[in-house]
Motif scaffolding. Structure first.
Motif, PDB file in Angstrom:
ATOM      1  N   GLY A 258       0.822  -1.210   0.000  1.00  0.00           N
ATOM      2  CA  GLY A 258       0.000   0.000   0.000  1.00  0.00           C
ATOM      3  C   GLY A 258       0.852   1.253   0.000  1.00  0.00           C
ATOM      4  O   GLY A 258       2.045   1.217   0.280  1.00  0.00           O
ATOM      5  N   ALA A 260      -0.730   4.516   1.249  1.00  0.00           N
ATOM      6  CA  ALA A 260      -1.963   5.210   1.616  1.00  0.00           C
ATOM      7  C   ALA A 260      -1.788   6.717   1.718  1.00  0.00           C
ATOM      8  O   ALA A 260      -0.777   7.218   2.186  1.00  0.00           O
ATOM      9  CB  ALA A 260      -2.481   4.669   2.948  1.00  0.00           C
ATOM     10  N   CYS A 290      -0.962  -0.728   5.373  1.00  0.00           N
ATOM     11  CA  CYS A 290      -1.895   0.391   5.194  1.00  0.00           C
ATOM     12  C   CYS A 290      -1.371   1.678   5.820  1.00  0.00           C
ATOM     13  O   CYS A 290      -2.148   2.598   6.091  1.00  0.00           O
ATOM     14  CB  CYS A 290      -3.255   0.034   5.787  1.00  0.00           C
ATOM     15  SG  CYS A 290      -3.174  -0.457   7.520  1.00  0.00           S
ATOM     16  N   LEU A 414      -5.111   0.241  -0.785  1.00  0.00           N
ATOM     17  CA  LEU A 414      -5.437  -0.507   0.427  1.00  0.00           C
ATOM     18  C   LEU A 414      -6.198   0.352   1.440  1.00  0.00           C
ATOM     19  O   LEU A 414      -7.186  -0.077   2.015  1.00  0.00           O
ATOM     20  CB  LEU A 414      -4.156  -1.059   1.059  1.00  0.00           C
ATOM     21  CG  LEU A 414      -4.332  -2.092   2.178  1.00  0.00           C
ATOM     22  CD1 LEU A 414      -5.179  -3.266   1.719  1.00  0.00           C
ATOM     23  CD2 LEU A 414      -2.975  -2.579   2.674  1.00  0.00           C
ATOM     24  N   SER A 415      -5.722   1.577   1.676  1.00  0.00           N
ATOM     25  CA  SER A 415      -6.352   2.390   2.722  1.00  0.00           C
ATOM     26  C   SER A 415      -6.154   3.873   2.453  1.00  0.00           C
ATOM     27  O   SER A 415      -5.389   4.262   1.567  1.00  0.00           O
ATOM     28  CB  SER A 415      -5.755   2.046   4.094  1.00  0.00           C
ATOM     29  OG  SER A 415      -4.376   2.368   4.102  1.00  0.00           O
ATOM     30  N   GLY A 454      -7.891  -4.714  -0.167  1.00  0.00           N
ATOM     31  CA  GLY A 454      -7.579  -3.626  -1.075  1.00  0.00           C
ATOM     32  C   GLY A 454      -8.096  -3.780  -2.489  1.00  0.00           C
ATOM     33  O   GLY A 454      -8.792  -4.746  -2.823  1.00  0.00           O
ATOM     34  N   SER A 458      -2.975  -3.729  -4.422  1.00  0.00           N
ATOM     35  CA  SER A 458      -3.060  -4.059  -3.005  1.00  0.00           C
ATOM     36  C   SER A 458      -3.780  -5.378  -2.771  1.00  0.00           C
ATOM     37  O   SER A 458      -4.010  -5.762  -1.624  1.00  0.00           O
ATOM     38  CB  SER A 458      -3.756  -2.938  -2.230  1.00  0.00           C
ATOM     39  OG  SER A 458      -2.932  -1.783  -2.180  1.00  0.00           O
TER      40      SER A 458
END
Length: 474
Positions: A258, A260, A290, A414-415, A454, A458
């Motif tokens: 990830g 993020a 993340c 992912l985040s 994700g 991801s």
């Protein structure tokens, strides 16, 4: 002003054996065709134990044991399987101090994180999926959902015990049996968990643990006796696994890397946002898939926020993971430290401005000071590649549309985090972000009942929550 006084957790609460075998069919066994390797404490480089490395014959034995156990385990009523999961959860709670110390020794993370975050979540996942075991017919996957069979699970080194719980708990609740391979640098808590399984009187073969390096994992993934593969780790290895299982009929879930974006708008509460930024990138030394490694801050408050962030970073304590005052522990391995160092040097060479608070790093072990880069553009490698360390790239934006565009300008998904006082803005921005998890005015919050996973590079599939059952049901 108070002087700093160390508050070390005692190592004596956990017994580490000189050597460990493989956990197959309910017993520890020596490798038939494998070798051994050493696992070290990343904070001191001290050898903790010698661990068996499973060869092909060993993986064959583990898969065969899981296959034999599957018949009886899958035939048990859900309420009976739940009893074992509840028992495991309670034993984890009872032995959480031992496990927390072991995790910090083998992984390098601060004891307050393994004690206050990892271990409570590990137990909570087993409690949560124990509750699902007798309710699968009502989970929305048909009136009579069936287990898939033998699950081959490969987990990473950043949250060794938590990743184990994410994988094993739903697999057992749904009636599958497991062969798990922990990361080469952090095998000890998985081997400790094998003892928890014996203490819980789990039937032999339901959980098998084979330790080793990438070759061991690759053979487990490709094994014809494995029906379902679950992997958490790098995108690069995830691609290899996807190629391996393509066309085999095996079920696959991947939770990969990830990059993020943590987006701070001009109406966000600055102090609260700073705590979220610190938690997002410096928690677990940034060894988090993340992690909020890209800070996107609205231009009008950038200077104020960075001043506050730097002031907060000067209070972070780097050092002994077993000291209860430590905020940032050791980098997990020499190899990971080399990657973090290389990408950070590239960030400076590409023109970004580097800053770290003054902090004395220990002479032995693998250490990296918390670092932020300002003047970062989308073209910088530190803004595109996953560093997986305590390194934050700071970018600015002027409008919400620009924030979304920059946040989504990544191969990962992912985040993300959104910081603003406007509920309508939270909902509007979250809806446009291509990320599996979007946190609002917080970061790195996990709950067993909430699905995690994700988009894009991801990975795919979800772990946690009702959704986490689906990957283990036919």
């Amino acid at each position: 002003m108070f002087e700093y006084a160390p508050a070390p957790e005692s190592r004596s609460v956990v017994d580490i054996a000189d050597s460990y075998g493989l956990f197959i069919d309910g017993d520890f066994a020596s490798p038939k065709d494998g070798s051994v390797f050493k696992t070290v404490n990343p904070a001191t480089e001290e050898v903790l134990a010698e661990v068996a490395s499973a060869g092909t014959e060993d993986v064959d034995r583990a898969v065969a044991a899981a296959r034999r156990a599957f018949t009886g385990w899958s035939a048990l009523p859900g309420a009976e399987r739940a009893k074992y999961l509840f028992r495991i959860a309670r034993i984890i709670q009872e032995r959480s101090r031992e496990l927390a110390v072991l995790e910090s020794l083998d992984n390098g993370k601060p004891i307050k994180e393994s004690r206050d975050v990892d271990l409570p979540l590990v137990a909570a996942h087993f409690f949560y999926y124990a509750g699902w075991a007798d309710k699968l017919a009502y989970a929305g996957f048909g009136p009579d959902p069936r287990p898939i069979g033998v699950a081959g699970q490969v987990i990473p080194w950043n949250f060794p015990l938590l990743m184990l719980a994410w994988k094993i708990a739903p697999a057992l609740a749904t009636g599958n049996t497991v062969v798990l391979k922990p990361a080469e640098t952090t095998p000890l808590s998985a081997l400790f968990f094998a003892d928890v399984c014996r203490q819980a009187e789990l039937p032999p073969g339901v959980v098998n643990i084979v330790t080793g390096a990438g070759d061991t994992g690759a053979y487990l993934v490709a094994h014809p006796g494995v029906d379902k593969v679950a992997f958490t780790g790098s995108t690069e290895v995830g691609r290899e696994i996807a190629r391996t299982v393509a066309g085999t009929g095996k079920r696959l879930t991947l939770e990969l890397g990830g990059k993020a974006a943590n987006i701070v708008f001009d109406d966000a509460p600055i102090d609260q946002a700073v705590e979220g930024i610190v938690n997002g990138i410096f928690f677990n030394q940034g060894h988090v898939c993340c992690a909020g490694s890209r800070l996107l801050v609205q231009e009008s408050i950038a200077e104020e926020l960075l001043t506050s962030l730097k002031r907060r970073m000067t209070t972070l304590r780097v050092g002994d993971p077993l000291d209860k005052n430590t905020d940032i522990g050791a980098i997990n391995s020499a190899a990971q430290l080399a990657r973090i160092t290389e990408l950070s040097e590239i960030g400076g060479a590409e023109g970004a401005e580097r800053w770290s608070p003054a902090c004395q790093l220990p002479e032995r072990g693998f250490w990296f000071a918390p670092t932020i880069f300002t003047g970062v553009t989308q073209a910088h490698r530190i803004a595109r590649e996953e560093i997986f360390g305590p390194v934050l790239s700071v970018l600015t934006f002027r409008t919400p549309a620009e924030a979304v565009e920059k946040a989504n300008n990544t191969p990962y998904g992912l985040s993300a985090g959104v910081w603003t006082e406007k509920g309508s803005r939270i909902l509007a921005i979250a809806d446009k972000l291509r990320a599996g998890v979007v946190w609002a005015n917080t970061f790195n919050k996990f709950d067993p009942a909430s699905p995690f996973g994700g988009y894009k590079e991801s990975g795919y599939g979800r772990e946690g929550g009702r959704h986490g059952l689906e990957a283990y049901l036919a």
